[in-house]
Design an enzyme around this catalytic site. Structure first.
Site, PDB file in Angstrom:
ATOM      1  N   VAL A   1       8.917   5.416  -5.417  1.00 20.27           N
ATOM      2  CA  VAL A   1       7.529   6.235  -5.794  1.00 20.27           C
ATOM      3  C   VAL A   1       8.843   7.482  -5.218  1.00 20.27           C
ATOM      4  O   VAL A   1       9.738   8.851  -6.071  1.00 20.27           O
ATOM      5  CB  VAL A   1       6.257   6.951  -5.193  1.00 20.27           C
ATOM      6  CG1 VAL A   1       6.609   7.328  -5.841  1.00 20.27           C
ATOM      7  CG2 VAL A   1       5.326   5.425  -5.396  1.00 20.27           C
TER       8      VAL A   1
ATOM      9  N   TYR B   1      -6.912  -2.872  -1.720  1.00 23.23           N
ATOM     10  CA  TYR B   1      -6.630  -2.366  -2.323  1.00 23.23           C
ATOM     11  C   TYR B   1      -8.546  -1.713  -2.481  1.00 23.23           C
ATOM     12  O   TYR B   1      -9.277  -2.102  -2.822  1.00 23.23           O
ATOM     13  CB  TYR B   1      -6.005  -2.535  -3.630  1.00 23.23           C
ATOM     14  CG  TYR B   1      -5.374  -1.559  -4.215  1.00 23.23           C
ATOM     15  CD1 TYR B   1      -4.738  -0.184  -4.140  1.00 23.23           C
ATOM     16  CD2 TYR B   1      -5.802  -1.210  -5.770  1.00 23.23           C
ATOM     17  CE1 TYR B   1      -4.254   0.717  -4.840  1.00 23.23           C
ATOM     18  CE2 TYR B   1      -5.330  -0.359  -6.599  1.00 23.23           C
ATOM     19  CZ  TYR B   1      -4.116   0.484  -6.300  1.00 23.23           C
ATOM     20  OH  TYR B   1      -3.866   1.832  -6.587  1.00 23.23           O
TER      21      TYR B   1
END
Length: 326
Positions: free
Chosen positions: A153, A53
């Site tokens: 999402v 990340y």
């Protein structure tokens, strides 16, 4: 009390994290003790465990970036917050644990509503909300195309688009995901492929699609780019394929398509407190009213964190995985 802690990162995320017991100190000035009610496992959390990340906390660390809890106790000098209140936990505080202790001013009081749905407030809903708002001035009746439409999402984007009067083309990577996205209100649902632009044109009657949302990267980025109208904007926010974004020059050169990136952490860095509260205020209201929600695949206790992370990292699952301390 248990916390899900990791002291190293590695390619198999569930192998680097474990539930360990801990104790909290006495409350200090301005502090509140909170029992965690629910905390989701997002793709960014899995990538944090593998070290892939864009923002990595120092080690050792406690997993989890968002969640909700209920106040158990507050220091004598704390005002405006009392035991029994449901609160939004601070972003990035390590929410995969049974209890935590933070400055009371870091907590946001929430209305009484489903804690599992409110637990997912901080990451996925604002990501969908902002991608629909920040890049293209969309009007009711306009079309948006997205891939990974069966993701968290993706689910929020379908619902928020419908609230705004927008229409969605929803791309998935497997046939088995079609029914789920249809049930959530997707206007058009298609399986990804090289001829996607032809099928999209047919399904929408040749509508000019101004905005594309890409979470997959690789060749899927180009498949979306080919579906966009001239001067369309394609926004990438993930790489589920594990590959870099690929777009053929014809989309850039002949149709002037723009490829942009979106990272919620960057938006938090730049947005004012008033801007953040406006977004969260609207989303909290929609979730509390039941107008905005997403599917929940399974819940796990902190003691089951390795199974929970493995489930969240799995390619085929139906709904979000949450840590729900017993």
């Amino acid at each position: 009390m248990l916390k899900a802690e990791y002291q190293q990162r590695g390619p198999v995320p569930q192998d680097v994290i474990a539930a360990v017991p801990f104790d909290l100190p006495e409350l200090g000035a301005g502090e509140a003790r909170v029992k965690v009610l629910a905390a989701p496992i997002n793709p960014s959390d899995v990538l944090t465990l593998t070290g892939e990340y864009g923002m990595l906390p120092p080690l050792p660390a406690i997993g989890g970036n968002e969640g909700v809890g209920r106040v158990e106790a507050v220091a004598a000098d704390v005002e405006g917050l009392k035991p029994g209140q449901m609160v939004l936990l601070p972003v990035g505080c390590g929410t995969w644990r049974s209890h935590l202790q933070v400055k009371a001013k870091q907590l946001i009081a929430l209305p009484e509503a489903d804690p599992l749905q409110l637990a997912m407030l901080t990451v996925n809903p604002p990501t969908a909300y902002l991608m629909l708002r920040e890049f293209v001035d969309l009007k009711p009746g306009d079309w948006v195309i997205q891939n990974a439409a069966n993701s968290g999402v993706g689910s929020y984007l379908i619902q928020l688009a419908k609230i705004r009067g927008l229409k969605t083309v929803n791309v998935v990577r497997r046939e088995s995901a079609i029914d789920t996205v249809n049930a959530e209100g997707g206007d058009v649902v298609l399986v990804d492929g090289r001829d996607l632009h032809k099928r999209v044109r047919e399904a929408t009657g040749g509508a000019a699609i101004k905005l594309g949302i890409d979470a997959v990267a690789g060749q899927s980025t180009d498949h979306l780019a080919q579906c966009l109208a001239e001067e369309g904007v394609l926004v990438n926010y993930g790489r589920m394929s594990g590959e870099p974004c690929q777009v053929t020059p014809s989309s850039f050169v002949f149709r002037d398509v723009t490829l942009r990136g979106f990272w919620l952490a960057k938006w938090f860095q730049k947005a004012s407190q008033a801007e953040q509260m406006q977004v969260f205020g609207e989303l909290i209201g929609l979730i509390a009213q039941g107008k905005l929600k997403t599917r929940i695949g399974a819940t796990y206790d902190v003691s089951e964190i390795q199974q929970a992370v493995a489930a969240a990292a799995a390619g085929e699952r139906d709904g979000k995985i949450l840590v729900v301390p017993k």
